[in-house]
Design an enzyme around this catalytic site. Structure first.
Site, PDB file in Angstrom:
ATOM      1  N   TYR A  52     -31.243 -35.252  13.066  1.00  0.00           N
ATOM      2  CA  TYR A  52     -30.096 -34.393  12.774  1.00  0.00           C
ATOM      3  C   TYR A  52     -30.063 -33.956  11.307  1.00  0.00           C
ATOM      4  O   TYR A  52     -29.539 -32.889  11.003  1.00  0.00           O
ATOM      5  CB  TYR A  52     -28.779 -35.058  13.217  1.00  0.00           C
ATOM      6  CG  TYR A  52     -28.597 -34.953  14.722  1.00  0.00           C
ATOM      7  CD1 TYR A  52     -28.167 -33.759  15.295  1.00  0.00           C
ATOM      8  CD2 TYR A  52     -28.927 -36.007  15.560  1.00  0.00           C
ATOM      9  CE1 TYR A  52     -28.046 -33.626  16.673  1.00  0.00           C
ATOM     10  CE2 TYR A  52     -28.805 -35.892  16.944  1.00  0.00           C
ATOM     11  CZ  TYR A  52     -28.361 -34.697  17.484  1.00  0.00           C
ATOM     12  OH  TYR A  52     -28.253 -34.566  18.852  1.00  0.00           O
ATOM     13  N   ARG A  55     -32.007 -30.875  11.449  1.00  0.00           N
ATOM     14  CA  ARG A  55     -31.228 -29.782  12.063  1.00  0.00           C
ATOM     15  C   ARG A  55     -30.197 -29.244  11.058  1.00  0.00           C
ATOM     16  O   ARG A  55     -29.976 -28.062  10.951  1.00  0.00           O
ATOM     17  CB  ARG A  55     -30.479 -30.260  13.317  1.00  0.00           C
ATOM     18  CG  ARG A  55     -31.310 -30.884  14.437  1.00  0.00           C
ATOM     19  CD  ARG A  55     -32.085 -29.870  15.239  1.00  0.00           C
ATOM     20  NE  ARG A  55     -33.197 -29.302  14.492  1.00  0.00           N
ATOM     21  CZ  ARG A  55     -34.312 -29.964  14.156  1.00  0.00           C
ATOM     22  NH1 ARG A  55     -34.480 -31.235  14.498  1.00  0.00           N
ATOM     23  NH2 ARG A  55     -35.270 -29.372  13.483  1.00  0.00           N
ATOM     24  N   GLN A  85     -21.540 -23.612  22.404  1.00  0.00           N
ATOM     25  CA  GLN A  85     -22.151 -24.930  22.597  1.00  0.00           C
ATOM     26  C   GLN A  85     -22.940 -25.315  21.352  1.00  0.00           C
ATOM     27  O   GLN A  85     -23.474 -26.411  21.262  1.00  0.00           O
ATOM     28  CB  GLN A  85     -23.094 -24.882  23.803  1.00  0.00           C
ATOM     29  CG  GLN A  85     -22.381 -24.577  25.103  1.00  0.00           C
ATOM     30  CD  GLN A  85     -23.360 -24.191  26.203  1.00  0.00           C
ATOM     31  OE1 GLN A  85     -23.981 -25.054  26.826  1.00  0.00           O
ATOM     32  NE2 GLN A  85     -23.517 -22.907  26.453  1.00  0.00           N
ATOM     33  N   ASN A  86     -23.012 -24.394  20.400  1.00  0.00           N
ATOM     34  CA  ASN A  86     -23.852 -24.627  19.224  1.00  0.00           C
ATOM     35  C   ASN A  86     -23.145 -25.496  18.194  1.00  0.00           C
ATOM     36  O   ASN A  86     -21.935 -25.406  18.007  1.00  0.00           O
ATOM     37  CB  ASN A  86     -24.249 -23.295  18.590  1.00  0.00           C
ATOM     38  CG  ASN A  86     -25.051 -22.439  19.552  1.00  0.00           C
ATOM     39  OD1 ASN A  86     -25.530 -22.945  20.568  1.00  0.00           O
ATOM     40  ND2 ASN A  86     -25.189 -21.170  19.252  1.00  0.00           N
ATOM     41  N   ASP A  88     -24.100 -25.273  15.030  1.00  0.00           N
ATOM     42  CA  ASP A  88     -24.194 -24.568  13.741  1.00  0.00           C
ATOM     43  C   ASP A  88     -22.898 -23.809  13.463  1.00  0.00           C
ATOM     44  O   ASP A  88     -22.029 -23.704  14.332  1.00  0.00           O
ATOM     45  CB  ASP A  88     -25.416 -23.631  13.720  1.00  0.00           C
ATOM     46  CG  ASP A  88     -25.288 -22.468  14.706  1.00  0.00           C
ATOM     47  OD1 ASP A  88     -24.280 -21.745  14.650  1.00  0.00           O
ATOM     48  OD2 ASP A  88     -26.202 -22.281  15.537  1.00  0.00           O
ATOM     49  N   HIS A 103     -19.595 -28.740  21.618  1.00  0.00           N
ATOM     50  CA  HIS A 103     -20.485 -29.884  21.417  1.00  0.00           C
ATOM     51  C   HIS A 103     -20.470 -30.397  19.980  1.00  0.00           C
ATOM     52  O   HIS A 103     -21.417 -31.051  19.545  1.00  0.00           O
ATOM     53  CB  HIS A 103     -21.914 -29.523  21.860  1.00  0.00           C
ATOM     54  CG  HIS A 103     -22.023 -29.250  23.328  1.00  0.00           C
ATOM     55  ND1 HIS A 103     -23.040 -28.527  23.905  1.00  0.00           N
ATOM     56  CD2 HIS A 103     -21.204 -29.610  24.357  1.00  0.00           C
ATOM     57  CE1 HIS A 103     -22.854 -28.456  25.217  1.00  0.00           C
ATOM     58  NE2 HIS A 103     -21.734 -29.097  25.510  1.00  0.00           N
ATOM     59  N   GLY A 168     -26.962 -16.251  25.460  1.00  0.00           N
ATOM     60  CA  GLY A 168     -27.898 -17.231  24.902  1.00  0.00           C
ATOM     61  C   GLY A 168     -27.724 -18.642  25.408  1.00  0.00           C
ATOM     62  O   GLY A 168     -27.954 -19.593  24.671  1.00  0.00           O
ATOM     63  N   THR A 169     -27.334 -18.774  26.660  1.00  0.00           N
ATOM     64  CA  THR A 169     -27.251 -20.129  27.214  1.00  0.00           C
ATOM     65  C   THR A 169     -27.917 -20.175  28.579  1.00  0.00           C
ATOM     66  O   THR A 169     -27.753 -19.251  29.381  1.00  0.00           O
ATOM     67  CB  THR A 169     -25.796 -20.654  27.315  1.00  0.00           C
ATOM     68  OG1 THR A 169     -25.797 -21.901  28.023  1.00  0.00           O
ATOM     69  CG2 THR A 169     -24.864 -19.677  28.017  1.00  0.00           C
ATOM     70  N   SER A 170     -28.670 -21.237  28.837  1.00  0.00           N
ATOM     71  CA  SER A 170     -29.351 -21.374  30.123  1.00  0.00           C
ATOM     72  C   SER A 170     -28.382 -21.834  31.207  1.00  0.00           C
ATOM     73  O   SER A 170     -28.767 -21.914  32.371  1.00  0.00           O
ATOM     74  CB  SER A 170     -30.509 -22.367  29.992  1.00  0.00           C
ATOM     75  OG  SER A 170     -30.001 -23.618  29.587  1.00  0.00           O
TER      76      SER A 170
HETATM   77  N1  APR Z   1     -30.848 -13.855  22.384  1.00  0.00           N
HETATM   78  C1  APR Z   1     -30.167 -14.335  23.465  1.00  0.00           C
HETATM   79  N2  APR Z   1     -30.597 -15.372  24.213  1.00  0.00           N
HETATM   80  C2  APR Z   1     -31.773 -15.942  23.885  1.00  0.00           C
HETATM   81  C3  APR Z   1     -32.541 -15.508  22.779  1.00  0.00           C
HETATM   82  C4  APR Z   1     -32.032 -14.406  22.011  1.00  0.00           C
HETATM   83  N3  APR Z   1     -32.680 -13.907  20.958  1.00  0.00           N
HETATM   84  N4  APR Z   1     -33.655 -16.283  22.708  1.00  0.00           N
HETATM   85  C5  APR Z   1     -33.574 -17.170  23.717  1.00  0.00           C
HETATM   86  N5  APR Z   1     -32.444 -16.974  24.436  1.00  0.00           N
HETATM   87  C6  APR Z   1     -31.951 -17.689  25.633  1.00  0.00           C
HETATM   88  C7  APR Z   1     -32.992 -18.388  26.468  1.00  0.00           C
HETATM   89  O1  APR Z   1     -33.606 -17.465  27.383  1.00  0.00           O
HETATM   90  C8  APR Z   1     -32.153 -19.450  27.189  1.00  0.00           C
HETATM   91  O2  APR Z   1     -31.654 -18.974  28.427  1.00  0.00           O
HETATM   92  O3  APR Z   1     -31.084 -18.710  25.205  1.00  0.00           O
HETATM   93  C9  APR Z   1     -31.005 -19.702  26.222  1.00  0.00           C
HETATM   94  C10 APR Z   1     -31.043 -21.041  25.548  1.00  0.00           C
HETATM   95  O4  APR Z   1     -30.860 -22.054  26.497  1.00  0.00           O
HETATM   96  P1  APR Z   1     -30.856 -23.578  26.079  1.00  0.00           P
HETATM   97  O5  APR Z   1     -32.006 -23.831  25.164  1.00  0.00           O
HETATM   98  O6  APR Z   1     -30.762 -24.387  27.320  1.00  0.00           O
HETATM   99  O7  APR Z   1     -29.525 -23.744  25.170  1.00  0.00           O
HETATM  100  P2  APR Z   1     -28.034 -24.044  25.622  1.00  0.00           P
HETATM  101  O8  APR Z   1     -27.737 -23.418  26.944  1.00  0.00           O
HETATM  102  O9  APR Z   1     -27.188 -23.677  24.470  1.00  0.00           O
HETATM  103  O10 APR Z   1     -28.046 -25.608  25.790  1.00  0.00           O
HETATM  104  C11 APR Z   1     -26.846 -26.250  26.110  1.00  0.00           C
HETATM  105  O11 APR Z   1     -27.808 -28.411  25.834  1.00  0.00           O
HETATM  106  O12 APR Z   1     -29.242 -29.698  24.562  1.00  0.00           O
HETATM  107  C12 APR Z   1     -27.927 -29.452  24.872  1.00  0.00           C
HETATM  108  O13 APR Z   1     -25.975 -29.872  23.645  1.00  0.00           O
HETATM  109  C13 APR Z   1     -27.120 -29.067  23.671  1.00  0.00           C
HETATM  110  O14 APR Z   1     -25.484 -27.322  23.390  1.00  0.00           O
HETATM  111  C14 APR Z   1     -26.739 -27.632  23.958  1.00  0.00           C
HETATM  112  C15 APR Z   1     -26.737 -27.598  25.470  1.00  0.00           C
END
Ligand code: APR
Length: 224
Positions: A52, A55, A85-86, A88, A103, A168-170
């Protein structure tokens, strides 16, 4: 219009911060279970603090990008609540004034015992650094298996919106991923992601672009 934004690691990707799931399940070369669980902190606190610390340094060096700035601009004419969820602070530095960190924040420390004993922390964190209650300080981030204390406030933000922008979240991590279900029936849903989830939330319009390109398009579509 009342706009809610649900953001994840992808919105900060263009600021140079790595996402979690874009690299074979490894997060900066670590398995999530080795660095982002309470068990990992008990087993190897030094590794977790060092992870961390890296990070935190990366966040302090990063700058908000056009995606963060686009969302901040919406506030000129709309009520905008960002649920991120970020860990930062790039939404805030871009100018967003209502940001809920589901988070936690890498720029805060907290007591190992009391989740409510939270304080600013911008330097490295070391074994032996103590919180005001005498316990080892830890980053104020929510680890896997821990409760998500701000979930209720996040639900309120989504329940009260006319438009929900997911960026930007999966949508793989719960309970955050459930939030889209709380959008009221009249609300319009737009998802911005260059590699969108295979099963986006029902009724969601998908813009398969990175944040800096996709968010202005989402704004156009929603009339923001
Ligand atoms: N713009 C938009 N989305 C993007 C970009 C971009 N430039 N680059 C990548 N992505 C997308 C990816 O395609 C993916 O679907 O951002 C998503 C990131 O997904 P994750 O890495 O799973 O991140 P997140 O959903 O925020 O994770 C959730 O998991 O590890 C834990 O606590 C942590 O808050 C985090 C949580």
């Amino acid at each position: 219009m009342r706009v809610a934004v649900l953001s994840g690691a992808g919105i900060s990707a263009e600021s140079g911060l790595k996402t979690f799931r874009d690299s074979d399940g490894l997060w900066e070369n670590h398995r999530v279970e080795d660095v982002a669980t309470p068990q990992a902190f008990r087993r190897n606190p030094e590794l977790v603090l060092r992870f961390y610390n890296e990070r935190r340094r990366a966040v302090l060096q990063a700058q908000p990008n056009e995606g963060h700035r686009e969302i901040a601009r919406w506030e000129a004419r709309h009520s905008v609540r960002v649920v991120t969820q970020n860990i930062d602070d790039l939404h805030e530095r871009a100018g967003s004034t209502s940001v809920l960190h589901l988070h936690g924040s890498i720029l805060e420390g907290r007591s190992s015992k009391d989740p409510d004993l939270v304080f600013p922390w911008t330097g490295d964190m070391r074994l032996g650094d103590l919180a005001p209650d005498g316990t080892q300080v830890r980053p104020n981030v929510v680890w896997f298996g821990e409760p998500v204390p701000r979930m209720e406030a996040a639900i309120e933000a989504v329940e009260g919106c006319d438009a929900l922008v997911v960026v930007g979240t999966s949508l793989q991590v719960y309970p955050a991923a459930m939030l889209t279900q709380f959008a009221p029936p009249h609300a319009r849903l737009v998802l911005v992601d260059p590699r969108p989830p295979a099963h986006p939330p029902k009724g969601c319009l998908v813009i398969a672009e990175k944040a800096s390109i996709g968010l202005p398009r989402a704004a156009e579509l929603l009339g923001l």
